[in-house]
Design a protein around this motif. Structure first.
Motif, PDB file in Angstrom:
ATOM      1  N   GLY A 153       0.793  -1.227   0.000  1.00 25.86           N
ATOM      2  CA  GLY A 153       0.000   0.000   0.000  1.00 25.86           C
ATOM      3  C   GLY A 153       0.823   1.274   0.000  1.00 25.86           C
ATOM      4  N   LEU A 154       2.155   1.152  -0.023  1.00 26.23           N
ATOM      5  CA  LEU A 154       3.006   2.341  -0.066  1.00 26.23           C
ATOM      6  C   LEU A 154       2.787   3.094  -1.374  1.00 26.23           C
ATOM      7  CD1 LEU A 154       5.263   3.963   1.372  1.00 26.23           C
ATOM      8  CD2 LEU A 154       6.920   2.577   0.105  1.00 26.23           C
ATOM      9  N   ALA A 155       2.599   2.331  -2.456  1.00 24.34           N
ATOM     10  CA  ALA A 155       2.252   2.906  -3.756  1.00 24.34           C
ATOM     11  C   ALA A 155       0.837   2.481  -4.098  1.00 24.34           C
ATOM     12  CB  ALA A 155       3.229   2.448  -4.821  1.00 24.34           C
ATOM     13  N   VAL A 156       0.097   3.364  -4.734  1.00 22.44           N
ATOM     14  CA  VAL A 156      -1.300   3.103  -5.066  1.00 22.44           C
ATOM     15  C   VAL A 156      -1.512   3.176  -6.570  1.00 22.44           C
ATOM     16  CG1 VAL A 156      -3.685   3.856  -4.735  1.00 22.44           C
ATOM     17  CG2 VAL A 156      -2.025   4.126  -2.874  1.00 22.44           C
ATOM     18  N   PRO A 157      -2.136   2.147  -7.169  1.00 22.07           N
ATOM     19  CA  PRO A 157      -2.398   2.191  -8.610  1.00 22.07           C
ATOM     20  C   PRO A 157      -3.139   3.472  -8.975  1.00 22.07           C
ATOM     21  CG  PRO A 157      -2.884   0.022  -7.752  1.00 22.07           C
ATOM     22  CD  PRO A 157      -2.610   0.903  -6.554  1.00 22.07           C
ATOM     23  N   GLY A 158      -2.658   4.143 -10.003  1.00 23.66           N
ATOM     24  CA  GLY A 158      -3.302   5.372 -10.428  1.00 23.66           C
ATOM     25  C   GLY A 158      -2.848   6.583  -9.641  1.00 23.66           C
ATOM     26  N   GLY A 159      -1.830   6.372  -8.764  1.00 21.70           N
ATOM     27  CA  GLY A 159      -1.314   7.468  -7.957  1.00 21.70           C
ATOM     28  C   GLY A 159      -0.455   8.400  -8.767  1.00 21.70           C
ATOM     29  N   PRO A 160       0.246   9.333  -8.119  1.00 18.10           N
ATOM     30  CA  PRO A 160       1.069  10.317  -8.833  1.00 18.10           C
ATOM     31  C   PRO A 160       2.101   9.661  -9.728  1.00 18.10           C
ATOM     32  CG  PRO A 160       0.859  10.902  -6.516  1.00 18.10           C
ATOM     33  CD  PRO A 160       0.288   9.511  -6.655  1.00 18.10           C
TER      34      PRO A 160
END
Length: 222
Positions: free
Chosen positions: A214-221
């Motif tokens: 969850g550190l990176a989120v799909p569709g994130g920056p």
């Protein structure tokens, strides 16, 4: 010292062709050519190569299962072979420890380059390509019981967590250094620490860990 390679594909013409191309290179030695996943695992155990090329779809044992065994038992780097770009097996192969992918219609020079790249300890997929691929698969893949929990990241320092997050965004070491306002040498140290502390093989595995925790989120920056 020559890069030692095992080629595993159930199509004789494919494995013979790859073997011939790689074997013609002065810095590469093809130590075995086999036709199924079980034989590939046995060949890796016997010859202890630097790189194994594994077809995803093979009889007896498929490439995904073989990759998992090879990565668990050795430091041998795995290159997956597939006829489909971004097929449904790619994500599972990455989680099994694969360092990259090749389409079977790969150009001669690209095949040789790929073997040299992963043998040197790098991932074949460029960071930006890796992020795009993982984003697609994570966004449409249900959470897995074996996925690492967010608590796993507690072993990382704040700087190391930030480095991991930027790796997952597809940034190179130079770009991470610029973003964090540190030297590229410092970034390399952070990346090495992240891989060591989380027990990861390479940057591809780091990207997966970032998304699954969850550190990176799909569709994130981007």
């Amino acid at each position: 010292m020559a890069v030692r390679v095992v080629v595993a594909d159930d199509q004789e013409l494919v494995r013979a062709g790859f073997g011939m191309i790689l074997g013609a290179q002065p810095d590469i030695e093809v130590v075995a050519e086999v036709g199924d996943g079980a034989a590939a695992v046995a060949a890796v155990r016997e010859h202890r190569p630097d790189v194994v090329l594994l077809d995803i779809r093979m009889p007896v044992m498929d490439g995904i299962e073989a990759a998992g065994i090879v990565c668990a038992e050795s430091d041998c780097k795995v290159l997956m072979l597939t006829t489909f770009d971004l097929d449904d097996y790619v994500y599972d192969a990455l989680r099994a420890g694969a360092s990259g992918f090749l389409l079977k219609d790969v150009r001669r020079d690209d095949l040789v380059h790929a073997v040299r790249v992963v043998a040197a300890g790098d991932s074949l997929l460029a960071p930006a390509v890796t992020r795009k691929l993982i984003t697609e698969f994570v966004s449409r893949t249900a959470p897995r019981p074996a996925a690492p929990s967010a608590e796993r990241l507690a072993v990382l320092t704040a700087r190391e967590r930030e480095t991991l997050r930027l790796i997952a965004r597809g940034l190179s070491n130079a770009e991470i250094a610029e973003t964090m306002v540190v030297s590229e040498h410092t970034v390399k140290t952070h990346v090495s620490n992240v891989l060591t502390k989380l027990g990861l093989r390479d940057r591809v595995q780091a990207v997966i860990a970032a998304y699954e925790t969850g550190l990176a989120v799909p569709g994130g920056p981007a």
